[in-house]
Every structure is written in structure tokens, then in C-alpha cells.
Scaffold this motif. Structure first.
Motif, PDB file in Angstrom:
ATOM      1  N   MET A  82       8.191   5.765 -30.796  1.00 16.61           N
ATOM      2  CA  MET A  82       8.446   7.128 -30.352  1.00 16.61           C
ATOM      3  C   MET A  82       7.148   7.899 -30.372  1.00 16.61           C
ATOM      4  O   MET A  82       6.209   7.520 -31.057  1.00 16.61           O
ATOM      5  N   ASP A  83       7.122   8.980 -29.619  1.00 16.23           N
ATOM      6  CA  ASP A  83       5.828   9.577 -29.346  1.00 16.23           C
ATOM      7  C   ASP A  83       5.026  10.056 -30.559  1.00 16.23           C
ATOM      8  O   ASP A  83       3.873   9.709 -30.666  1.00 16.23           O
ATOM      9  N   GLU A  94      10.742   1.928 -20.560  1.00 12.69           N
ATOM     10  CA  GLU A  94      10.370   3.286 -20.879  1.00 12.69           C
ATOM     11  C   GLU A  94      11.639   4.093 -21.109  1.00 12.69           C
ATOM     12  O   GLU A  94      12.586   3.990 -20.326  1.00 12.69           O
ATOM     13  N   LEU A  95      11.659   4.857 -22.172  1.00 12.07           N
ATOM     14  CA  LEU A  95      12.779   5.768 -22.392  1.00 12.07           C
ATOM     15  C   LEU A  95      12.215   7.182 -22.305  1.00 12.07           C
ATOM     16  O   LEU A  95      11.582   7.645 -23.243  1.00 12.07           O
ATOM     17  N   PRO A  96      12.405   7.842 -21.178  1.00 13.92           N
ATOM     18  CA  PRO A  96      11.768   9.153 -21.010  1.00 13.92           C
ATOM     19  C   PRO A  96      12.207  10.126 -22.091  1.00 13.92           C
ATOM     20  O   PRO A  96      13.387  10.204 -22.412  1.00 13.92           O
ATOM     21  N   GLY A  97      11.249  10.833 -22.634  1.00 11.12           N
ATOM     22  CA  GLY A  97      11.571  11.798 -23.688  1.00 11.12           C
ATOM     23  C   GLY A  97      11.607  11.155 -25.058  1.00 11.12           C
ATOM     24  O   GLY A  97      11.708  11.840 -26.057  1.00 11.12           O
ATOM     25  N   ILE A  98      11.554   9.818 -25.113  1.00 13.39           N
ATOM     26  CA  ILE A  98      11.605   9.142 -26.404  1.00 13.39           C
ATOM     27  C   ILE A  98      10.337   8.325 -26.628  1.00 13.39           C
ATOM     28  O   ILE A  98       9.585   8.570 -27.553  1.00 13.39           O
ATOM     29  N   VAL A 120      11.280   0.416 -31.091  1.00 13.44           N
ATOM     30  CA  VAL A 120      11.065   1.597 -30.261  1.00 13.44           C
ATOM     31  C   VAL A 120       9.910   2.407 -30.838  1.00 13.44           C
ATOM     32  O   VAL A 120       9.949   2.811 -31.993  1.00 13.44           O
ATOM     33  N   ARG A 160       6.472   7.690 -34.784  1.00 15.43           N
ATOM     34  CA  ARG A 160       7.613   7.120 -35.512  1.00 15.43           C
ATOM     35  C   ARG A 160       8.018   5.824 -34.816  1.00 15.43           C
ATOM     36  O   ARG A 160       7.901   5.694 -33.605  1.00 15.43           O
ATOM     37  N   VAL A 199      19.929   8.059 -21.361  1.00 19.28           N
ATOM     38  CA  VAL A 199      18.641   8.752 -21.283  1.00 19.28           C
ATOM     39  C   VAL A 199      18.238   8.974 -19.818  1.00 19.28           C
ATOM     40  O   VAL A 199      17.796  10.065 -19.445  1.00 19.28           O
ATOM     41  N   TRP A 200      18.441   7.957 -19.003  1.00 25.86           N
ATOM     42  CA  TRP A 200      18.090   8.127 -17.590  1.00 25.86           C
ATOM     43  C   TRP A 200      19.034   9.086 -16.879  1.00 25.86           C
ATOM     44  O   TRP A 200      18.649   9.761 -15.926  1.00 25.86           O
ATOM     45  N   LYS A 244      10.479   1.091 -25.472  1.00 20.73           N
ATOM     46  CA  LYS A 244      11.312   0.148 -26.216  1.00 20.73           C
ATOM     47  C   LYS A 244      10.915  -1.279 -25.861  1.00 20.73           C
ATOM     48  O   LYS A 244      10.774  -1.614 -24.694  1.00 20.73           O
ATOM     49  N   ARG A 293       7.797   7.215 -11.120  1.00 22.52           N
ATOM     50  CA  ARG A 293       8.705   6.631 -12.093  1.00 22.52           C
ATOM     51  C   ARG A 293      10.145   6.696 -11.591  1.00 22.52           C
ATOM     52  O   ARG A 293      10.924   5.770 -11.760  1.00 22.52           O
ATOM     53  N   GLU A 346       8.121  15.270 -17.373  1.00 18.79           N
ATOM     54  CA  GLU A 346       8.871  14.012 -17.464  1.00 18.79           C
ATOM     55  C   GLU A 346       9.279  13.497 -16.082  1.00 18.79           C
ATOM     56  O   GLU A 346       9.683  12.355 -15.935  1.00 18.79           O
ATOM     57  N   ILE A 383      17.567  12.385 -17.102  1.00 11.85           N
ATOM     58  CA  ILE A 383      16.519  12.614 -16.107  1.00 11.85           C
ATOM     59  C   ILE A 383      17.145  12.961 -14.759  1.00 11.85           C
ATOM     60  O   ILE A 383      16.706  13.877 -14.063  1.00 11.85           O
ATOM     61  N   ILE A 397      19.099  13.157 -26.724  1.00 13.51           N
ATOM     62  CA  ILE A 397      18.014  12.290 -27.175  1.00 13.51           C
ATOM     63  C   ILE A 397      17.893  12.319 -28.694  1.00 13.51           C
ATOM     64  O   ILE A 397      17.794  11.281 -29.349  1.00 13.51           O
ATOM     65  N   ILE A 455      18.407   9.043 -31.278  1.00 14.95           N
ATOM     66  CA  ILE A 455      17.393   8.622 -32.254  1.00 14.95           C
ATOM     67  C   ILE A 455      17.983   8.675 -33.658  1.00 14.95           C
ATOM     68  O   ILE A 455      17.919   7.726 -34.421  1.00 14.95           O
ATOM     69  N   GLN A 483      11.169   2.810 -34.686  1.00 13.59           N
ATOM     70  CA  GLN A 483      12.464   2.316 -35.158  1.00 13.59           C
ATOM     71  C   GLN A 483      12.562   0.829 -34.872  1.00 13.59           C
ATOM     72  O   GLN A 483      12.213   0.365 -33.795  1.00 13.59           O
ATOM     73  N   LEU A 509      19.165   3.272 -30.138  1.00 13.89           N
ATOM     74  CA  LEU A 509      18.268   3.018 -29.005  1.00 13.89           C
ATOM     75  C   LEU A 509      18.273   1.569 -28.545  1.00 13.89           C
ATOM     76  O   LEU A 509      17.832   1.263 -27.456  1.00 13.89           O
TER      77      LEU A 509
END
Lengths: 369, 161
Positions: free
Chosen positions: B30-31, B7-11, B28, B34, A144-145, B14, A73, A68, A148, A126, A130, B36, A135
Motif C-alpha cells: 500500500m502506498d 494494480e488496485l487504484p487508491g490502494i 499487497v 504498509r 475497487v475498479w 497486489k 489505465r 487516479e 473508478i 477502500i 484494507i 498486507q 484484498l
């Protein structure tokens, strides 16, 4: 063998229960380990194989985190990312450090506790964003950031903690050399790697697994923390096709990580002179501290108190990284403290994240009247 | 009114849109497939959201673009954005023994049910727009067009299923 099967089945059942209650499963895995392991019923003991598999869990988690951390990025993030990150870092690391010193830890132990105290659980934060369908909120993006940012800081924290055992100068040279080497290898092999990853036979899986084990081997050989090498490997490979690597390493991470938490639970011993009171104090401060730092982040980034409450309530949960830090560096008493903190913050955090809008509305009413 | 993607890292990713009237809509991805779908009303702080699977998302997407094409077994439904209450279905049927030897005119399909037979496939050969004199054989695959209710009538009155 039967020990591992028993552990996994227990965790499976607990995961089903915790997910149906919308609670994070990690604290339950640890609790199961405590109850069935050395400090509990002693049904499940830890042998070499169990230990090795649980190590793999940690390693694959960190590899996944590394994927990640795409260098370009992160470079493209604006100042809000840095402001939020530094507020969160300063407040939580300092509060955690002094709280740990105050209840009687040594400087080194207090730093380990503070690191575990600082770093929120990306997985839980996270999952709860969800699950609670948040979101769309700009605050959830910030949260979320923030995760990171914390992951990047984790690398430095582990580095600092490791300098306890090695001279920092030697260690930094070795780490820089390994990071450069990994990035260079990936750069040279980029085409070949991309081609290999496109195949739909077993080769991409073998590649991923052996690359990760190779990184562990380099660490052992050069005597640097494998955590750093594996994160660096993930970050280097994120310049190729991170989605493919994530897809491949995910099953390894998912299964072995459950064993890691369980194993951690088995090996905790509550024999030290940690009182329950101290663990509760640290956990309580850990909740307040994140609420406070989240509040300031919300004010700084979104310009509103209510955003601050939203962020604060969402980042309380500590989890996998705190346990990882404790597992690698903590003494028994540090591990026990961190465990208590993870269990309490993750459960309280999941409730606060769920009811954040009620909390906001309640506070708004309170301040208006 | 532009779409912002983040980008929502890990999600995942969006996509956000603020409508002319000030409501916000976000999707959104999701990987693991899914999706939303969020709506945040103007001046509200609590969004509403629905979680969709890939099929549901595609379905909603096609409704929003105005052309509903649903391939459900052997039926297709078409809608036009300009004619919102017009829904045309196309359905395939296999001719059974009971209709063998009868012609389209004899059965008075259009008169009785409103359904039109637009094509027949017989042993790999296709007849487009068959004339009223066209006689069915057992095993013919016919393509019928009409409104949903007309097709239902066709099924019960003519095919006898």
C-alpha cells in the motif's frame, strides 16, 4: 479563526473515536457540524473563510480523484470492468431516481438525489477492504475498479446536472475546450513539470497548489463547474508523475475535506417538509439497491452468488461524493435527504462489509436447508 | 505457478501467487509503506492476513530467501538455506581496561567459549585473523564470530559484561 480550530479539534476527537470503533469518520464530521451549527447548538457559525477552506477540501478531493483517472489505465481495462460498471450504474441510478420521485421530489431534485444515491464512497469502500483484510479476494478487485468506474460516471453526472443552468451545447463545447487545453499544456510542459516535481524544496507544493487554484479560476472565468475542471486537471497531470502529486496534495485534501464535511453539516437546515420517514425510506432503498447490484455484478463477473454478496456488502457506503453532489446542487431538502442516506448507509455498510463472510455463510445455510 | 501483479487504484499493488498445492498467497503493497500479507487456503473463502511494516516485511522476505542478515546494532546473523539449523552471528565489541595487555591465546577465547576473533580494529588500522599472540589494547574494536549462545558466553566469561 477560533471557529475553524474548534471544528477541526472536534473532528480530530471524533476521528480518533470512530477509527477505534472501526467506523468511517465522515458521518461523524457531518453530525458534529449539524449539532454545533445552525440546526443545533449554533456554537459554530459559517463565515467566508470557513466556506473558502471547505471549498478547497472539495476541490482537492476531486483533484485527487482526477489523478487516479489515468487515461491509459482505464483504456486497458477489460469488458468485466464495463459490465460491472454498467450494472451498478443502471440499477442504482434508476432505483434512486424512482425512489426519489416516489417520495415527492421534482425531476431535477430526483436526479440529484439519484446521483448521490448511485455513487458509493471510494474512501470508505477502500478503507474497509484494507481494514477487513479482504484484498486477496478477486471480488475486492472488482469492487475497487467499480469505484473508478463510478468516479468517471460522476464527471458525466455533474455535467448533466449542470445543464440545468446552462445550455448543454455551449457547456459541452467549453468543457471539451478546457479539457483539451489542460491536456495540451501538460503535454508541452511535461519535462519541466517532471523536473520541478523532483526537487525537494517547497516548489513542488507551490506548483500543485497554484495549479489547482488556477483550474478553479478558469472555471469561474468560463462559467463551467469547477468540479469538472479540477478532475480534468488531475487526470491531465496523472500523465506526468501522479504519485508525487498525490503525495503533495494529500495533506491539503485531508485537512480541508474534514472542514468541508463539517461545514456541510453546519449549513444543513431541517426546516423543509422532509419527514424522517422519507429519509429512512431512501436510505433503506439505497442499501437494498447496492446489495442487489453487487449481487448481479458478482454473478456476471465471477459467476457466483457468494461473490455477489461479497461485492454487494462492500459497496453500500455512500460518502464524500454524495455529499459533494448535494453540496453543489442540492436544495435544503435534498441535502438533508442525502445526509441521512450517507449517515445510515455508511454505518450499516461498514458493519455489513465487516461481517460479509458471516452473512454469506448464513445465507448458504439458509438456502441449503 | 506464476506471480500475477495487479494494480488496485487508491490502494497500491497486489502480487498474487497460487502455490502448487492450490493455496493462494498475496502481498499487497500500500502506498504509505504498509504491507498486507494474505494466505487463502485451498477451498476456503475466508483469508487470513497480517499487516506488516516495511522492516517486518524485509525480515520475512530475507527469511524466505534463505539468507537472514539482520543488522541489529553491531550484530549480524547469517543463515544458509541449505543448512537450516546453522545460525552464525557476527558481533563487534569494544575492549575495556580489564583485557588490556592480554593476548588472545592467554585468554583461551576459542577453547573457553567457542568464539573466534576474526578481526581487530585499532585506531583505524585493521588486523584480519589476529594470531593467538595478538595482545589487546583498551579501545580495540574486535569482531567475533560464533553461535548466538557462544557469543553470550564470550560476553560474560571473557569480557565480563
Amino acid at each position: 479563526m477560533e471557529q475553524i480550530a474548534l471544528a477541526l479539534f472536534t473532528c480530530l476527537i471524533l476521528a480518533v473515536i470512530s477509527k477505534s470503533l472501526s467506523l468511517p469518520p465522515i458521518p461523524f464530521y457531518i453530525l458534529a457540524g449539524i449539532f454545533l451549527g445552525n440546526s443545533g447548538l449554533k456554537i459554530i457559525g459559517a463565515d467566508e473563510v470557513f466556506h473558502f477552506l471547505s471549498q478547497l477540501g472539495l476541490i482537492f478531493l476531486l483533484f485527487y480523484i482526477g489523478l487516479e483517472l489515468k487515461p491509459e489505465r482505464i483504456r486497458s481495462r477489460g469488458s468485466a470492468f464495463l459490465i460491472a460498471g454498467f450494472i451498478d450504474l443502471n440499477i442504482n441510478l434508476l432505483l434512486g431516481f424512482f425512489a426519489a420521485l416516489a417520495i415527492g421530489f421534482s425531476y431535477y431534485e430526483a436526479f440529484v438525489v439519484a446521483s448521490a444515491f448511485y455513487i458509493s464512497s471510494s474512501a470508505m469502500v477502500i478503507a474497509s477492504l484494507i481494514e477487513n483484510k479482504k484484498l486477496i479476494l478477486p471480488e475486492s478487485e472488482t469492487a475497487v475498479w467499480l469505484m473508478i468506474f463510478e468516479d468517471i460516471v460522476l464527471v458525466f453526472l455533474i455535467f448533466i446536472i449542470s445543464t440545468e443552468m446552462q445550455h448543454p451545447f455551449v457547456l459541452i463545447l467549453k468543457v471539451i475546450a478546457v479539457v483539451c487545453l489542460l491536456f495540451a499544456i501538460v503535454k508541452i510542459l511535461k519535462r519541466a513539470l517532471l523536473k520541478l516535481l523532483q526537487r525537494d524544496d517547497e516548489l513542488p507544493v507551490i506548483l500543485t497548489f497554484s495549479a489547482v487554484l488556477f483550474a478553479v479560476f478558469i472555471s469561474k472565468y468560463l462559467d463551467i463547474p469547477e468540479v469538472l475542471t479540477v478532475i480534468a486537471l488531475g487526470s491531465a497531470l496523472s500523465t506526468t508523475n501522479p504519485k508525487a502529486f498525490e503525495r503533495i496534495s494529500r495533506p491539503f485534501k485531508d485537512v480541508f475535506l474534514v472542514l468541508f464535511f463539517f461545514f456541510f453539516g453546519i449549513s444543513i437546515e431541517f426546516s423543509g417538509n422532509l419527514s424522517l420517514m422519507q429519509a429512512l425510506v431512501i436510505s433503506f432503498v439505497a442499501i437494498i439497491s447496492k446489495l442487489f447490484s453487487g449481487f448481479l455484478v458478482g454473478r456476471a463477473v465471477h459467476g457466483s452468488y457468494s461473490s455477489g454478496i461479497e461485492i454487494g456488502t462492500n459497496i453500500i457506503a455512500r460518502g464524500e461524493f454524495s455529499i459533494a453532489i448535494a453540496a453543489i446542487y442540492g436544495s435544503g431538502i435534498v441535502s438533508a435527504t442525502v445526509t441521512a442516506m450517507v449517515i445510515l448507509t455508511s454505518i450499516v455498510g461498514s458493519f455489513m462489509a465487516k461481517y460479509s463472510s458471516k452473512i454469506k455463510a448464513g445465507l448458504a445455510r439458509h438456502f441449503k436447508s | 505457478m506464476s506471480i500475477r501483479s495487479t494494480e488496485l487504484p487508491g490502494i497500491g499493488t497486489k502480487y498474487e501467487l497460487e502455490t502448487e498445492k492450490g493455496d493462494k498467497v498475496a502481498i499487497v503493497f500500500m502506498d504509505p509503506g504498509r504491507i498486507q500479507l494474505y494466505i487463502l487456503e485451498k477451498e476456503s473463502e475466508t483469508p487470513v492476513a497480517a499487516e506488516l511494516n516495511a522492516w517486518e516485511a524485509r525480515r520475512i522476505g530475507s527469511i524466505l530467501t534463505g539468507a537472514i542478515i539482520e543488522a541489529e546494532r553491531e550484530a549480524v546473523e547469517i543463515a544458509f538455506s541449505a543448512l537450516s539449523d546453522l545460525r552464525i552471528s557476527i558481533h563487534t565489541y569494544i575492549i575495556g581496561k580489564n583485557l588490556a595487555g592480554k593476548s588472545i591465546g592467554e585468554l583461551a577465547i576459542r577453547k573457553m567459549t567457542g568464539v573466534t576473533i576474526i578481526a581487530v580494529s585499532r585506531k583505524g588500522k585493521n588486523v584480519i585473523n589476529p594470531p593467538p599472540s595478538f595482545s589487546f589494547e583498551e579501545g580495540d574494536v574486535v569482531v567475533a564470530i560464533g553461535e548466538h549462545d557462544q557469543l553470550k558466553t564470550f560476553e560474560s566469561e571473557v569480557l565480563g559484561v
